[in-house]
Design a protein around this motif. Structure first.
Motif, PDB file in Angstrom:
ATOM      1  N   ALA A 153      -8.621   0.959   5.489  1.00 39.00           N
ATOM      2  CA  ALA A 153      -7.399   1.337   6.202  1.00 39.00           C
ATOM      3  C   ALA A 153      -7.525   1.160   7.712  1.00 39.00           C
ATOM      4  O   ALA A 153      -6.577   0.724   8.379  1.00 39.00           O
ATOM      5  CB  ALA A 153      -7.026   2.778   5.868  1.00 39.00           C
ATOM      6  N   PRO A 199      -2.411   2.331   3.845  1.00 43.59           N
ATOM      7  CA  PRO A 199      -2.445   0.902   3.517  1.00 43.59           C
ATOM      8  C   PRO A 199      -3.691   0.216   4.039  1.00 43.59           C
ATOM      9  O   PRO A 199      -4.164   0.504   5.150  1.00 43.59           O
ATOM     10  CB  PRO A 199      -1.187   0.355   4.202  1.00 43.59           C
ATOM     11  CG  PRO A 199      -0.302   1.533   4.379  1.00 43.59           C
ATOM     12  CD  PRO A 199      -1.202   2.708   4.593  1.00 43.59           C
ATOM     13  N   ALA A 202      -4.434   0.262  -1.053  1.00 43.04           N
ATOM     14  CA  ALA A 202      -4.496   1.385  -0.116  1.00 43.04           C
ATOM     15  C   ALA A 202      -5.706   2.254  -0.422  1.00 43.04           C
ATOM     16  O   ALA A 202      -6.264   2.214  -1.524  1.00 43.04           O
ATOM     17  CB  ALA A 202      -3.221   2.221  -0.192  1.00 43.04           C
ATOM     18  N   PRO A 214       0.318   2.301  -4.075  1.00 44.40           N
ATOM     19  CA  PRO A 214      -1.036   2.566  -3.549  1.00 44.40           C
ATOM     20  C   PRO A 214      -2.142   2.402  -4.577  1.00 44.40           C
ATOM     21  O   PRO A 214      -3.300   2.178  -4.210  1.00 44.40           O
ATOM     22  CB  PRO A 214      -0.943   4.015  -3.069  1.00 44.40           C
ATOM     23  CG  PRO A 214       0.192   4.609  -3.828  1.00 44.40           C
ATOM     24  CD  PRO A 214       1.173   3.497  -4.017  1.00 44.40           C
ATOM     25  N   GLY A 274       0.801  -1.218   0.000  1.00 42.67           N
ATOM     26  CA  GLY A 274       0.000   0.000   0.000  1.00 42.67           C
ATOM     27  C   GLY A 274       0.830   1.263   0.000  1.00 42.67           C
ATOM     28  O   GLY A 274       0.424   2.283  -0.558  1.00 42.67           O
TER      29      GLY A 274
END
Length: 507
Positions: free
Chosen positions: A197, A190, A177, A146, A142
Motif C-alpha cells: 500500500a 489499495p 489491497a 479488496p 483495491g
C-alpha cells in the motif's frame, strides 16, 4: 489511439514494455522486478553504442553501488538487539537489491543515450501517464474488490523456500489491497499494481505529476478532459489508502505549483483547490481522512523501528550490514514475533520504514549520505529549468528527499524516481543547443541559406524532439537548435536560433 497501438521503434521498446506493459509484468509476478529483466537488452544496446554519455552526479550512484558491494562483508554479523542467522533469505534479499541498483543505473544511462527521434521527451512522459491510469484503475480495484488476488506464474515456478518468504511473496503475489486495522477495524488499503500500500501511495503521487504534464500541459481538449476525469477518480483510492505520507506529498505538490506558477495562474489554481477542498470535506471521503488523522497508532511502531535502526547503524556506521535485521520485541513487549498469547507481537524488520532507514542499516551513514547527495544535487542543478518537464522533475526530486523518511524506495518507487532524473538529464542544457518553445505546437523561424543567400523556414516544434533546453538569461535563450522534429518526424538542423523564455510551471 492509433499511436498507442502502433509498434514502438526498437530503441524505445524496453521502456514501453516497462511502463505501458507494466500490468502484464504484474500479472506474471515480476512487477518492479521486470526492470532487472529489461535492463539486459538496455545494457546490450549501451555496449554497442560506446562511448556512453554519463550525467553529472551519476558518480554518486556508482559509489552507492560500490558501497553496497562492500557491505556484503557484514551480512553474517548481528548488531546488538537483533536476531537471526545468515541464510539464503538474507543473501537473496541482498542480491535482489544489488541487481535493482545496477538496473536503475542502466536504465538512466539508456534513456539519456537515446536520441530525440528514438524517444521524444513527450512520448516518455505520456508512457508514465499510461502507467498512472493503470495505477488509478488498480487503486479503484483495491477499494471495490479488496479481496482480489491470484497466484502468479512466477510464484508457481519458484520453490517454496523462496516464494514462501513474506518479503518475496509481497513482490510476486498480485493482490488488490492490503486489509489492515489502521482505523480500529478492517479496512482495505489499495496496492495494485504494486508491491504494498505504501508503494502505491508513493507512486501515484509521482505519476500524477507526469500525467498532468503529459495529458494536460501538452494535451489537446480530449486529453485534458480525460486528465480531469482520471484525477477526479484518483481521489477515491487516494483517500481510502489512509496514506498520510501521500496526502502530505500532494500538499507539497500543490504548494510547489502555486509558488512557481504565474500570479494569475496561481490565483486560479488556488481558487479551484479551495472549492475542491470544501466539496471534499463536506462529503463522505472527508470523514475518512479525519478518522485516519485521529488514529496515529502506527507512529509508535515507526518510532520503535527507527530507534532500533539508529542503534544498529551506530555499530557499523560506515558500511552497514548489507541487509535488514529483525529486532527483539516491539513497542508493546519484549516478546519476539507473534505467539498464541500475543497476536499483536512482531513488527517490520529494522530499516523497513523508509529508504533512509534502509540505507542506514544496509550501507551505514555513508550510503545514506550518497543517496541524499544524489537527489539533492539534482535539485540544485536542475532548479532553474522553467519548462514543464524541468519543473515537474525537480518537484519529484524534492518529494524523493521527503519520502525517504517514510517510504521504501525499492522496488517500484525508485524506478519512477530515477526515470524522473533521466527526464531532467535529457532536458538539461548542452553547450550549443537551444530549448523547446512554449507548450503545444509552435512555429519557430530558423535562418537558412542556399548558395550564400539567407532566408527563413518555419519549423513546427511540438517539444517532442528537443530534449536539451538551455537556461534562460535575461528572458532570452540563445544557442544552436540541435535537432527539432516536425510532425512528419524529420529532424531539421539550424543555427542561430533565438526563442523566448520557456513556459511557466506546468503551463
Amino acid at each position: 489511439m492509433r499511436r498507442l497501438l502502433r509498434p514502438p521503434p526498437p530503441a524505445r521498446r524496453p521502456i514501453a514494455a516497462l511502463f505501458v506493459g507494466y500490468p502484464l509484468w504484474w500479472a506474471l509476478g515480476f512487477g518492479g522486478l521486470s526492470l532487472v529483466v529489461l535492463a539486459v537488452p538496455m545494457a546490450v544496446v549501451l555496449w554497442r553504442r560506446r562511448p556512453i554519455a554519463v550525467p553529472k552526479g551519476m558518480g554518486l550512484w556508482a559509489l552507492l553501488i560500490a558501497g553496497y558491494l562492500v557491505s556484503a562483508l557484514m551480512l553474517g554479523e548481528m548488531p546488538p538487539g537483533t536476531y537471526g542467522d545468515l541464510g539464503a533469505g538474507r543473501v537473496l534479499g541482498y542480491a535482489m537489491r544489488l541487481a535493482l541498483y545496477l538496473s536503475l543505473m542502466i536504465m538512466v544511462l539508456y534513456l539519456g543515450n537515446l536520441t530525440p527521434d528514438e524517444l521524444p521527451q513527450r512520448t516518455l512522459v505520456r508512457m508514465l501517464g499510461v502507467l498512472c491510469v493503470t495505477t488509478v484503475a488498480g487503486g479503484l480495484l483495491g477499494v471495490l474488490a479488496p479481496g482480489f488476488q491470484f497466484t502468479s506464474p512466477l510464484e508457481m515456478a519458484l520453490p517454496e523456500w523462496i516464494g514462501g518468504n513474506s518479503y518475496v511473496r509481497n513482490l510476486i503475489h498480485p493482490t488488490a489491497a492490503q486489509v489492515q486495522h489502521v482505523l480500529g477495524h478492517a479496512s482495505p488499503r489499495p496496492e495494485a499494481p504494486f508491491e504494498w500500500a505504501n508503494a502505491w501511495g508513493s507512486n501515484i503521487s509521482v505519476l500524477l505529476i507526469w500525467f498532468v504534464v503529459g495529458w494536460w500541459t501538452y494535451g489537446g481538449t480530449v486529453r485534458r478532459l480525460l486528465c480531469a476525469a482520471v484525477v477526479a477518480l484518483a481521489t477515491v483510492p487516494i483517500v481510502y489508502s489512509l496514506n498520510r505520507g501521500l496526502w502530505i506529498g500532494l500538499a507539497v505538490t500543490v504548494a510547489y505549483v502555486l509558488v512557481r506558477a504565474r500570479s494569475r495562474t496561481a490565483l486560479a489554481v488556488g481558487a479551484a483547490l479551495a472549492a475542491a477542498a470544501l466539496a471534499f470535506w463536506a462529503g463522505p471521503l472527508g470523514a475518512i481522512v479525519a478518522q485516519r488523522l485521529d488514529s496515529p497508532h502506527s507512529n509508535r511502531i515507526r518510532a520503535f523501528t527507527v530507534a532500533g535502526t539508529l542503534e544498529a547503524a551506530a555499530h557499523s556506521p560506515v558500511i552497514g550490514y548489507g541487509n535488514t535485521r529483525n529486532a527483539f520485541g516491539n513497542y508493546q513487549t519484549i516478546t519476539t514475533g507473534r505467539t498464541d498469547w500475543c497476536a499483536e507481537c512482531g513488527h517490520p524488520p529494522l530499516g523497513s520504514d523508509g529508504q533512509l532507514w534502509l540505507l542506514l542499516i544496509t550501507q551505514g551513514y555513508t550510503g545514506a549520505a550518497l543517496y541524499i547527495a544524489f537527489f539533492a544535487g539534482a535539485v540544485r542543478r536542475f532548479r532553474h529549468d522553467r519548462t514543464p518537464i524541468g519543473q515537474a522533475g525537480t518537484l519529484v526530486m524534492i518529494l524523493v528527499l521527503m519520502y525517504m523518511v517514510v517510504y521504501d524506495g525499492l522496488v517500484t518507487a525508485l524506478i519512477l524516481y530515477l526515470v524522473s532524473y533521466a527526464l531532467l538529464w535529457r532536458n538539461a542544457p548542452v553547450p550549443g543547443t537551444a530549448p523547446p518553445g512554449p507548450a503545444g505546437p509552435q512555429a519557430l523561424t530558423a535562418p537558412i541559406g542556399t548558395n550564400g543567400t539567407a532566408g527563413t523556414e518555419p519549423i513546427l516544434n511540438d517539444n517532442r524532439a528537443v530534449t536539451d533546453p538551455m537556461r534562460t538569461v535575461g528572458g532570452v535563450t540563445r544557442g544552436r537548435l540541435r535537432a527539432v522534429g516536425n510532425e512528419a518526424g524529420r529532424p531539421t538542423r539550424t543555427t542561430g536560433t533565438t526563442t523566448t523564455a520557456p513556459m511557466e510551471a506546468f503551463r
